[in-house]
Design a protein around this motif. Sequence first.
Motif, PDB file in Angstrom:
ATOM      1  N   SER A   1       0.832  -1.192   0.000  1.00  0.00           N
ATOM      2  CA  SER A   1       0.000   0.000   0.000  1.00  0.00           C
ATOM      3  C   SER A   1       0.873   1.251   0.000  1.00  0.00           C
TER       4      SER A   1
ATOM      5  N   ARG B   1       2.103   7.147   1.368  1.00  0.00           N
ATOM      6  CA  ARG B   1       2.600   8.450   0.905  1.00  0.00           C
ATOM      7  C   ARG B   1       1.609   9.570   1.209  1.00  0.00           C
TER       8      ARG B   1
ATOM      9  N   VAL C   1      -0.215   9.921   3.679  1.00  0.00           N
ATOM     10  CA  VAL C   1      -0.209  10.357   5.076  1.00  0.00           C
ATOM     11  C   VAL C   1       1.154  10.950   5.462  1.00  0.00           C
TER      12      VAL C   1
ATOM     13  N   TYR D   1       4.031  13.302  -0.133  1.00  0.00           N
ATOM     14  CA  TYR D   1       4.249  13.356   1.306  1.00  0.00           C
ATOM     15  C   TYR D   1       4.367  14.792   1.822  1.00  0.00           C
TER      16      TYR D   1
ATOM     17  N   ALA E   1       0.935  16.190   2.225  1.00  0.00           N
ATOM     18  CA  ALA E   1       0.302  15.663   3.431  1.00  0.00           C
ATOM     19  C   ALA E   1       0.816  16.419   4.648  1.00  0.00           C
ATOM     20  N   ARG E   2       2.132  16.661   4.671  1.00  0.00           N
ATOM     21  CA  ARG E   2       2.715  17.351   5.832  1.00  0.00           C
ATOM     22  C   ARG E   2       2.270  18.802   5.899  1.00  0.00           C
TER      23      ARG E   2
ATOM     24  N   MET F   1      -3.282   0.657   5.521  1.00  0.00           N
ATOM     25  CA  MET F   1      -1.902   0.231   5.400  1.00  0.00           C
ATOM     26  C   MET F   1      -1.820  -1.231   5.828  1.00  0.00           C
TER      27      MET F   1
ATOM     28  N   GLU G   1      -1.720   1.202  14.650  1.00  0.00           N
ATOM     29  CA  GLU G   1      -0.454   1.473  13.974  1.00  0.00           C
ATOM     30  C   GLU G   1      -0.666   2.321  12.722  1.00  0.00           C
TER      31      GLU G   1
ATOM     32  N   ARG H   1      -0.856   5.698  13.922  1.00  0.00           N
ATOM     33  CA  ARG H   1       0.442   6.110  14.435  1.00  0.00           C
ATOM     34  C   ARG H   1       1.370   6.550  13.300  1.00  0.00           C
ATOM     35  N   VAL H   2       1.393   5.752  12.224  1.00  0.00           N
ATOM     36  CA  VAL H   2       2.244   6.105  11.083  1.00  0.00           C
ATOM     37  C   VAL H   2       1.794   7.439  10.490  1.00  0.00           C
ATOM     38  N   ALA H   3       0.462   7.585  10.334  1.00  0.00           N
ATOM     39  CA  ALA H   3      -0.058   8.830   9.764  1.00  0.00           C
ATOM     40  C   ALA H   3       0.345  10.019  10.634  1.00  0.00           C
TER      41      ALA H   3
ATOM     42  N   ARG I   1       2.869  10.147  12.936  1.00  0.00           N
ATOM     43  CA  ARG I   1       4.317  10.300  13.025  1.00  0.00           C
ATOM     44  C   ARG I   1       4.878  11.009  11.785  1.00  0.00           C
ATOM     45  N   PHE I   2       4.392  10.615  10.615  1.00  0.00           N
ATOM     46  CA  PHE I   2       4.988  11.153   9.391  1.00  0.00           C
ATOM     47  C   PHE I   2       4.229  12.357   8.854  1.00  0.00           C
ATOM     48  N   GLY I   3       2.890  12.367   9.055  1.00  0.00           N
ATOM     49  CA  GLY I   3       2.115  13.469   8.512  1.00  0.00           C
ATOM     50  C   GLY I   3       2.153  14.698   9.406  1.00  0.00           C
TER      51      GLY I   3
ATOM     52  N   VAL J   1       4.332  11.766  17.576  1.00  0.00           N
ATOM     53  CA  VAL J   1       3.284  10.844  18.018  1.00  0.00           C
ATOM     54  C   VAL J   1       2.679  11.348  19.317  1.00  0.00           C
TER      55      VAL J   1
ATOM     56  N   LYS K   1      -6.995   8.021   9.424  1.00  0.00           N
ATOM     57  CA  LYS K   1      -5.607   8.232   8.970  1.00  0.00           C
ATOM     58  C   LYS K   1      -5.404   9.684   8.560  1.00  0.00           C
TER      59      LYS K   1
ATOM     60  N   THR L   1      -3.056  13.013  10.561  1.00  0.00           N
ATOM     61  CA  THR L   1      -2.010  13.896  10.026  1.00  0.00           C
ATOM     62  C   THR L   1      -2.273  15.352  10.398  1.00  0.00           C
TER      63      THR L   1
END
Lengths: 322, 238, 290
Positions: free
Chosen positions: A190, A195, A197, B71, B74-75, B88, B95, B98-100, B102-104, B108, B146, B150
Amino acid sequence: MKPIAPVAVLAAAYLLVPLLLGGNAYLMTLLVSALIIAGIALAWALLGNLGGMVSFGHAAFFGVGAYTSALLSMQAGLPVLLAIPLGGLGAALAAVAVLPALRLSGPYFALAILAYAHIFRILATELKSLTGGSAGILGIPGLPTLGGLELGSRNGQYLLVLTVVLAFIALYRAIWRSDYGLALRAMHDSEDATRVVGVNSTLLKAAMLFVSAFMTGTIGALNAHVINFLDPDYAFSGAWTIVPIAAAIFGGYRTLGGPLLGAIAVYLLDQLLFKALFPSGHQIILGVLLGAMILLSPNGLLPWISRRLQRRPATEVRHAAA
Amino acid sequence: MLQLDNIAVRFGGLNVLTDVNFAMETGEVVGLVGPNGAGKTTLFNVISGLVRPVSGRVVFDGRDMLRAPLYQRARAGLGRTFQIPQPMHELTVRENLRVAQRFGRGRVDEARIDEILDFLKLRPKAQADAASGLALSELKALEVGKALATEPKLLLLDEVLAGLETHGKRLFMQTLLALRERFGIGILIIEHDIETISNLCQRVCVLDFGKVIADGTPQAVFEDPQVIKSYTGGAAHA
Amino acid sequence: MTELILQSLYSGLLVGGAYALIALGLALVFGTMKIINLAHGELVLLAAYVAYTAESQFGLNPLASIPFALVIVCASAVLVYLLVSRIRVNRELNSLILTFGLGIILTNAVLIVWSANIRSTSSAWLQDAVVLGPLFSMRSEVVFFVLSLALAGGLWWWLSRSWYGRAVRAVSSNRDAAKLMGIDPVRTELVSFVVAGVLASVAGVAIYSSSVIQPALGHALTIKAFIITVLAGIGSMPGVLLGAVLLGVTESLTVTLASSALQELAGMVLFLLVLFVMPNGLFGGARRRG
């Protein structure tokens, strides 16, 4: 019971093996070689499992690491234990050349990196003034003595390579469990979903390529100081790609322990059994093993065994492996 | 907040979007409607970065986004959902968030994740495998979750209600309404159901054959004869 | 100097014929199944060793050994297909590893049966010099170049005119749509493997007749074929022919102007250059999108 098992395995690996088998030079040499294969297999599996890339060219990183460390220790006079990680860095530097290949999908990446392995081999042959050409380099300094421990002895080599491989497993595990590991695992099936997010997937993949190249280069460097000899055909041999892939696939490339166990099993079988059966074409059995694993149990032996033994749900096995 | 100037997209020889001009204010809730193949999802893909237009400008929050990769958008605060949910894989629901986050969003915040889980009624499924352990309505909720994680300034929702039965739809509607109240973020939503759009949005934009044919309050737009003709016809009177 | 360059252009062109056959087979299978058969070069190698055995054991001219090579290589190709088609999950990755494994098996089987010695034809007729103005070649090179052209032409006719050929093209461009049109993708895939086997057989015998063979050659041929498909761009048959000649010429010019040690390097560098500068290939048109 559970927390004791890893401690017991570690104790056996560090104490029992050298004590019981240390006298058998042949067996210890085989074990060291198996651990070398395990290190490459682990690096290969990290790139495949976390980066989602199949490489047929890890011999490139192995060879670059080996030559870098050998030349740094011999011509620049660096201490061997400093030259070895620099060999890993050299391989990571070589991976910069591979970066454009990250844009490519599956088969293209796999074969582009194979092309690099060939190119590096030919360069090592042609750059005679630096590498000694096809005649190779003789008398590469062995491992030193550190705090009374003779790393150059059979047992010392075994302990050092074992420690490095275990350290790599710990590094792999740390990446796996981090948020980066989460995102990398998610990218497999996926990529767009990760990407949107905010995950910079190309950067993360590149990072895995560097880590994998560094590990493979370090292992190549270690090996160079264990066997004290290099030539281009040896350092960039396809065997440094084939045997680790067979090992990782056999043990289970999506688990942490799979590549290590696979490498010990596959390498020892290859040297002790297959070679006796087919003195010249013994790799044929590695091919059969690869094919059979992909068709019968693509996730490898380790997940298969743990499913059989414990009958846990699949997700739990995955987390247990982490 | 968001400004699109003269967006044009071509696939092969086909004009999917032609000269689309569109703007949104901070916190505005706008519906994007139009018949199938009108280019709605393509417009979303242009805004979020999956499709690069052949011409035009995408400005978000005062920044030119045309060349920014997914990306980065998104940020910058652009969250989006997919019509077909894309959880995902290999990760649990928690999780995923969490990924969304952490990166977006950059860091966390477990309490915030709990808040989103509660808000979307996903708390009981927090440890479930996102790709295999969720019902459709939960997958749709996770899509929104998700994007929320972000911390978007603008949320692009692509048919989050499609495929849900009436009860599920109503529940989700309430969630969306609460979303606007609670998080104060702008929403651009693709939706076929006119009742939903009328309840949720202050403004509707209609796309047909890749062009904006109407833009205004739901009432005005759904009474526009051109819209009635090109859109679902009789449904506009329902 | 000009003569030398002309001569190496000519030699490159001639070797391009066999390269084209190998690459066409690889591309055909990629078209229908979307997998790269990494054991493809080993199928070519197998044909070459069948020709060697037929000549050294039974005194057959390599040309006469083509029927035997066809039977053995096509049977092997079908076997490869049957194994590959059993992959259900993660097909792209797993098919790469599986065919990589099959290549290892074939290379080592050849090594066990025929040993690592270098072999070449002993037929004086094939090795006779053929003079064309200022250009020299062996008779075998000319014979097999003509044969390769004929085969490529036949393939082109078959793909554009016959029912199966059109089915192959339909499956390559859209598998699901082809299914709806009543085309059985499994049979089409099987046919593409058999045709790839036919091309590999002739190419293998050609290589044995004009050059030297050894077990490691199969792997190198797979890489060459892959390089050619990258040069060509996906789905361009004239591109494959031109790409094959381009690789052949690049290699022979490198040997003439630099050294034979760099022959392989030239192909790799060309490959990477095209891959990074023109990812759609030299001759591939714009990629179609949905």
